[in-house]
Design a protein around this motif. Structure first.
Motif, PDB file in Angstrom:
ATOM      1  N   ALA A 153      -1.099  10.115 -16.420  1.00 42.82           N
ATOM      2  CA  ALA A 153      -0.310   9.628 -15.278  1.00 42.82           C
ATOM      3  C   ALA A 153       0.725   8.604 -15.734  1.00 42.82           C
ATOM      4  CB  ALA A 153      -1.232   9.008 -14.240  1.00 42.82           C
ATOM      5  N   ASP A 154       0.311   7.670 -16.563  1.00 45.01           N
ATOM      6  CA  ASP A 154       1.234   6.637 -17.037  1.00 45.01           C
ATOM      7  C   ASP A 154       2.409   7.268 -17.793  1.00 45.01           C
ATOM      8  OD1 ASP A 154      -0.664   4.996 -15.982  1.00 45.01           O
ATOM      9  OD2 ASP A 154      -1.398   4.195 -17.887  1.00 45.01           O
ATOM     10  N   THR A 155       2.069   8.254 -18.640  1.00 42.10           N
ATOM     11  CA  THR A 155       3.115   8.912 -19.417  1.00 42.10           C
ATOM     12  C   THR A 155       4.117   9.610 -18.513  1.00 42.10           C
ATOM     13  OG1 THR A 155       1.505   9.310 -21.169  1.00 42.10           O
ATOM     14  CG2 THR A 155       3.556  10.532 -21.294  1.00 42.10           C
ATOM     15  N   PHE A 156       3.582  10.249 -17.467  1.00 38.05           N
ATOM     16  CA  PHE A 156       4.479  10.978 -16.565  1.00 38.05           C
ATOM     17  C   PHE A 156       5.594  10.074 -16.052  1.00 38.05           C
ATOM     18  CE2 PHE A 156       5.826  11.984 -12.250  1.00 38.05           C
ATOM     19  CZ  PHE A 156       6.385  13.232 -12.448  1.00 38.05           C
ATOM     20  N   PHE A 157       5.223   8.915 -15.512  1.00 37.96           N
ATOM     21  CA  PHE A 157       6.240   8.040 -14.915  1.00 37.96           C
ATOM     22  C   PHE A 157       7.177   7.450 -15.975  1.00 37.96           C
ATOM     23  CE2 PHE A 157       2.979   8.196 -11.622  1.00 37.96           C
ATOM     24  CZ  PHE A 157       3.764   8.522 -10.526  1.00 37.96           C
ATOM     25  N   CYS A 158       6.623   7.124 -17.128  1.00 37.11           N
ATOM     26  CA  CYS A 158       7.483   6.592 -18.194  1.00 37.11           C
ATOM     27  C   CYS A 158       8.439   7.665 -18.705  1.00 37.11           C
ATOM     28  CB  CYS A 158       6.630   6.044 -19.332  1.00 37.11           C
ATOM     29  SG  CYS A 158       5.788   4.527 -18.851  1.00 37.11           S
ATOM     30  N   PHE A 159       7.953   8.901 -18.739  1.00 37.04           N
ATOM     31  CA  PHE A 159       8.791  10.027 -19.157  1.00 37.04           C
ATOM     32  C   PHE A 159       9.953  10.213 -18.185  1.00 37.04           C
ATOM     33  CE2 PHE A 159       9.443  14.745 -18.899  1.00 37.04           C
ATOM     34  CZ  PHE A 159      10.002  14.923 -20.162  1.00 37.04           C
ATOM     35  N   VAL A 160       9.646  10.157 -16.896  1.00 35.97           N
ATOM     36  CA  VAL A 160      10.680  10.294 -15.873  1.00 35.97           C
ATOM     37  C   VAL A 160      11.711   9.178 -16.032  1.00 35.97           C
ATOM     38  CG1 VAL A 160      11.160  10.174 -13.394  1.00 35.97           C
ATOM     39  CG2 VAL A 160       9.178  11.457 -14.229  1.00 35.97           C
ATOM     40  N   GLU A 161      11.220   7.969 -16.250  1.00 33.13           N
ATOM     41  CA  GLU A 161      12.110   6.823 -16.401  1.00 33.13           C
ATOM     42  C   GLU A 161      13.000   6.976 -17.642  1.00 33.13           C
ATOM     43  OE1 GLU A 161      12.559   4.308 -14.381  1.00 33.13           O
ATOM     44  OE2 GLU A 161      13.984   3.323 -15.729  1.00 33.13           O
ATOM     45  N   LEU A 162      12.373   7.351 -18.737  1.00 34.81           N
ATOM     46  CA  LEU A 162      13.129   7.514 -19.978  1.00 34.81           C
ATOM     47  C   LEU A 162      14.172   8.623 -19.832  1.00 34.81           C
ATOM     48  CD1 LEU A 162      13.509   6.842 -22.996  1.00 34.81           C
ATOM     49  CD2 LEU A 162      11.696   8.470 -23.500  1.00 34.81           C
ATOM     50  N   LEU A 163      13.756   9.711 -19.254  1.00 38.88           N
ATOM     51  CA  LEU A 163      14.649  10.852 -19.119  1.00 38.88           C
ATOM     52  C   LEU A 163      15.784  10.586 -18.135  1.00 38.88           C
ATOM     53  CD1 LEU A 163      14.114  13.283 -20.853  1.00 38.88           C
ATOM     54  CD2 LEU A 163      13.438  14.548 -18.826  1.00 38.88           C
ATOM     55  N   SER A 164      15.547   9.671 -17.193  1.00 37.08           N
ATOM     56  CA  SER A 164      16.595   9.412 -16.219  1.00 37.08           C
ATOM     57  C   SER A 164      17.856   8.897 -16.907  1.00 37.08           C
ATOM     58  CB  SER A 164      16.121   8.416 -15.162  1.00 37.08           C
ATOM     59  OG  SER A 164      15.982   7.145 -15.744  1.00 37.08           O
ATOM     60  N   GLY A 165      17.694   8.263 -18.060  1.00 39.45           N
ATOM     61  CA  GLY A 165      18.863   7.816 -18.810  1.00 39.45           C
ATOM     62  C   GLY A 165      19.495   8.907 -19.651  1.00 39.45           C
ATOM     63  N   PHE A 166      18.768   9.980 -19.885  1.00 39.90           N
ATOM     64  CA  PHE A 166      19.240  10.995 -20.829  1.00 39.90           C
ATOM     65  C   PHE A 166      19.280  12.405 -20.253  1.00 39.90           C
ATOM     66  CE2 PHE A 166      17.461   7.639 -23.530  1.00 39.90           C
ATOM     67  CZ  PHE A 166      18.564   7.391 -24.329  1.00 39.90           C
ATOM     68  N   ARG A 167      18.898  12.523 -18.984  1.00 42.28           N
ATOM     69  CA  ARG A 167      18.702  13.891 -18.495  1.00 42.28           C
ATOM     70  C   ARG A 167      19.987  14.702 -18.472  1.00 42.28           C
ATOM     71  NH1 ARG A 167      17.261  11.840 -12.667  1.00 42.28           N
ATOM     72  NH2 ARG A 167      19.280  10.977 -12.173  1.00 42.28           N
ATOM     73  N   ASP A 168      21.144  14.038 -18.394  1.00 42.81           N
ATOM     74  CA  ASP A 168      22.390  14.801 -18.367  1.00 42.81           C
ATOM     75  C   ASP A 168      22.575  15.636 -19.636  1.00 42.81           C
ATOM     76  OD1 ASP A 168      22.792  13.705 -15.931  1.00 42.81           O
ATOM     77  OD2 ASP A 168      24.203  12.172 -16.615  1.00 42.81           O
ATOM     78  N   ASN A 169      21.957  15.167 -20.723  1.00 42.91           N
ATOM     79  CA  ASN A 169      22.036  15.939 -21.958  1.00 42.91           C
ATOM     80  C   ASN A 169      21.328  17.278 -21.846  1.00 42.91           C
ATOM     81  OD1 ASN A 169      23.369  13.892 -23.261  1.00 42.91           O
ATOM     82  ND2 ASN A 169      21.491  12.957 -24.058  1.00 42.91           N
ATOM     83  N   PHE A 170      20.408  17.353 -20.908  1.00 42.88           N
ATOM     84  CA  PHE A 170      19.624  18.574 -20.776  1.00 42.88           C
ATOM     85  C   PHE A 170      20.218  19.526 -19.750  1.00 42.88           C
ATOM     86  CE2 PHE A 170      16.443  15.755 -22.608  1.00 42.88           C
ATOM     87  CZ  PHE A 170      15.896  16.586 -23.568  1.00 42.88           C
ATOM     88  N   CYS A 171      21.280  19.084 -19.111  1.00 45.48           N
ATOM     89  CA  CYS A 171      21.775  19.849 -17.983  1.00 45.48           C
ATOM     90  C   CYS A 171      23.005  20.652 -18.379  1.00 45.48           C
ATOM     91  CB  CYS A 171      22.107  18.878 -16.841  1.00 45.48           C
ATOM     92  SG  CYS A 171      22.490  19.739 -15.338  1.00 45.48           S
TER      93      CYS A 171
END
Lengths: 217, 312
Positions: free
Chosen positions: B183-201
């Protein structure tokens, strides 16, 4: 079987791309051919990777620069430069997953849309060691390859089966296409000024005759 | 680059703080953690069930409300209504079954990639029950994320970004944290990816926030800081920066170093004072790419291909 040679002395440099769905074994085909290595669980390829190996074709040394990329749809747009200058392609599917064979048509379309019409294409059914799990019949694949005018081979990167043959066949065919093209252009390739490159891909000079004048000597 | 000391679960706590998963006030931790962990459980309950379970639940709720419930008690067997939409052969776009089959393609992709995440580490790979449960956790997180973010879903490489977070949190010596690592990883992953998700889009590839412009910025920085190298790469050898920088950026350098070193690099990446979403972190990261290029220069001059060097 061609020996692994020093990279530097070669007559021709050909760019060959590996394409096909994610997980069909593109990276393992590459590592088997260029380093004679295989790993059962290799990391997924992100972006673009490449490796080279030189082999002898007839009396010439041909250096293959083989490009490998991620199979997932998302990465195709970013890698259009991937196709530039390619004169050969191995279009790989996994014989145990029919869906990867179904997608071959889409890959072929994309490949043909991005490359020269003379590109040498080989359809490759990989993981042929998993005979009991085979989901794509050799006949179907062969028929498809005939219809689409591509070469065809079943391989196993794991058992090192036909990997050498598949790449060698593609490189040999490219060699023939290039020689023919050279003849078309100048009649006699030796007539071209020394050092001039023949642009096979049309757009770039990655795959080109390195030393056109070499047969002058 | 020293980063956070290994061991004693310090990194696990620090990363959670840096990714603003844990509030700065320690007194709030228990309530915040309880809230988040229960939220994740709900996500899983809602998103990881198969369609027959959903239809069963739907049926149950309608049965309870309908007259049929009474009939059953007087000896009739209950029969569930099959709606036009909710059955496996339904072609309706909104059908949960249709959705299920679309999802299954993504789930297979996730499954394949999770299996080949750090295949050299016992933590992630092999047949041990420990490795299997870790793989299961990675899969759950990626599936939940894909379903909650239909615009991005799952993109290959996300598994590589997820792995260090999960590894660090799962290895926390404090059991209270290690059991809730998923659970902890999930939220941290979302947070981390929020800064980088455009690279995946893919839709953003050519926009100012997409990966192409990130790569262009890197190339410009390189030109400013080492014009010789820049010239060699882009003029002499005409190497498209996509070919070397794409993976660095997409995977936040996780595949360029051994695992332990990449944790130290992440200490630096995550510790931007303004929080990870702020562009500064991004530039820090870009600069580490630059440092890499400069360190790698000698090798790159020799031959440009996948040279594996340990620059740290």
């Amino acid at each position: 079987m061609a020996a692994y040679r020093a990279d530097e002395d070669y007559d021709y440099l050909y760019k060959v791309v590996l394409i096909g769905d994610s997980g069909v074994g593109k990276s393992n085909l590459l590592s088997r051919f260029t380093r004679n290595e295989f790993s059962l669980e290799s990391k997924s390829t992100i972006g673009v990777e490449f490796a080279t190996r030189s082999i002898r074709v007839e009396d010439k040394i041909v250096k293959a620069q083989i490009w490998d990329t991620a199979g997932q749809e998302r990465y195709r747009a970013i890698t259009s430069a991937y196709y530039r200058g390619a004169v050969g392609a191995l279009l790989v599917y996994d014989v145990t997953r029919h869906v990867t064979f179904e997608n071959v048509e889409r890959w072929l379309k994309e490949l043909r849309g991005h490359t020269d019409s003379n590109i040498v294409i080989m359809l490759v059914g990989n993981k042929a060691d998993l005979r009991h799990l085979c989901a794509v019949s050799t006949e179907d694949a062969k028929a498809f390859a005939e219809r689409e005018n591509t070469f065809f081979m079943e391989t196993s990167a794991l058992e090192s089966m036909n990997v050498e043959n598949a790449f060698t066949e593609v490189l040999t065919q490219i060699y023939h296409v290039v020689s023919r093209k050279a003849l078309d252009i100048g009649g006699d390739p030796a007539a071209l000024p020394k050092g001039q490159t023949i642009n096979v891909g049309g757009k770039d000079d990655v795959s080109a005759v390195k030393k056109v004048g070499c047969c002058n000597a | 680059m020293q980063g956070i000391p290994d061991g004693a679960g310090i990194r696990s706590t620090v990363w959670k703080l840096l990714l603003v998963y844990l509030p700065p006030d320690r007194g709030l931790w228990p309530s915040e953690l309880a809230k988040k962990r229960s939220q994740y459980k709900h996500f899983k309950d809602d998103l990881l069930v198969n369609p027959s379970e959903i239809t069963r639940r739907l049926d149950k709720s309608t049965i309870y409300e309908s007259e049929e419930w009474k009939c059953e008690s007087s000896g009739f067997l209950s029969r569930s209504e099959i709606t036009h939409d909710e059955h496996p052969l339904s072609l309706g776009k909104s059908s949960i079954w249709n959705q299920f089959f679309q999802d299954s393609e993504i789930m297979e992709q996730i499954d394949r990639d999770v299996k080949r995440t750090h295949p050299d580490m016992h933590f992630f790979s092999g047949d041990s029950s420990f490795a299997t449960s870790n793989q299961e956790a990675l899969k759950n997180i990626l599936i939940v994320f894909a379903k909650l973010n239909p615009g991005i879903r799952y993109v290959q490489g996300m598994n590589e970004i997820l792995a260090p977070l999960y590894y660090v949190f799962k290895s926390d010596p404090d059991e209270e944290f290690s059991v809730s690592a998923e659970a902890d990883t999930f939220f941290c992953f979302v947070e981390l990816l929020s800064g980088f998700r455009d690279n995946f889009c893919q839709q953003l590839d050519n926009s100012v926030v997409g990966i192409r412009s990130t790569i262009t910025r890197l190339s410009q920085l390189l030109k400013e800081h080492d014009e010789e190298l820049w010239r060699h790469l882009e003029v002499t050898t005409k190497v498209n920066p996509q070919f070397y920088a794409f993976r660095w950026i997409t995977l936040l350098l996780t595949q360029e170093f051994n695992f332990a070193d990449s944790l130290h690099i992440w200490d630096t990446l995550l510790s931007d004072p303004d929080g990870p979403q702020v562009g500064l972190m991004f530039f820090l990261f870009i600069f580490s790419c630059l440092i890499l290029l400069i360190l790698w220069k000698d090798a790159m001059f020799l031959e440009l291909r996948n040279v594996i060097i340990d620059p740290l």
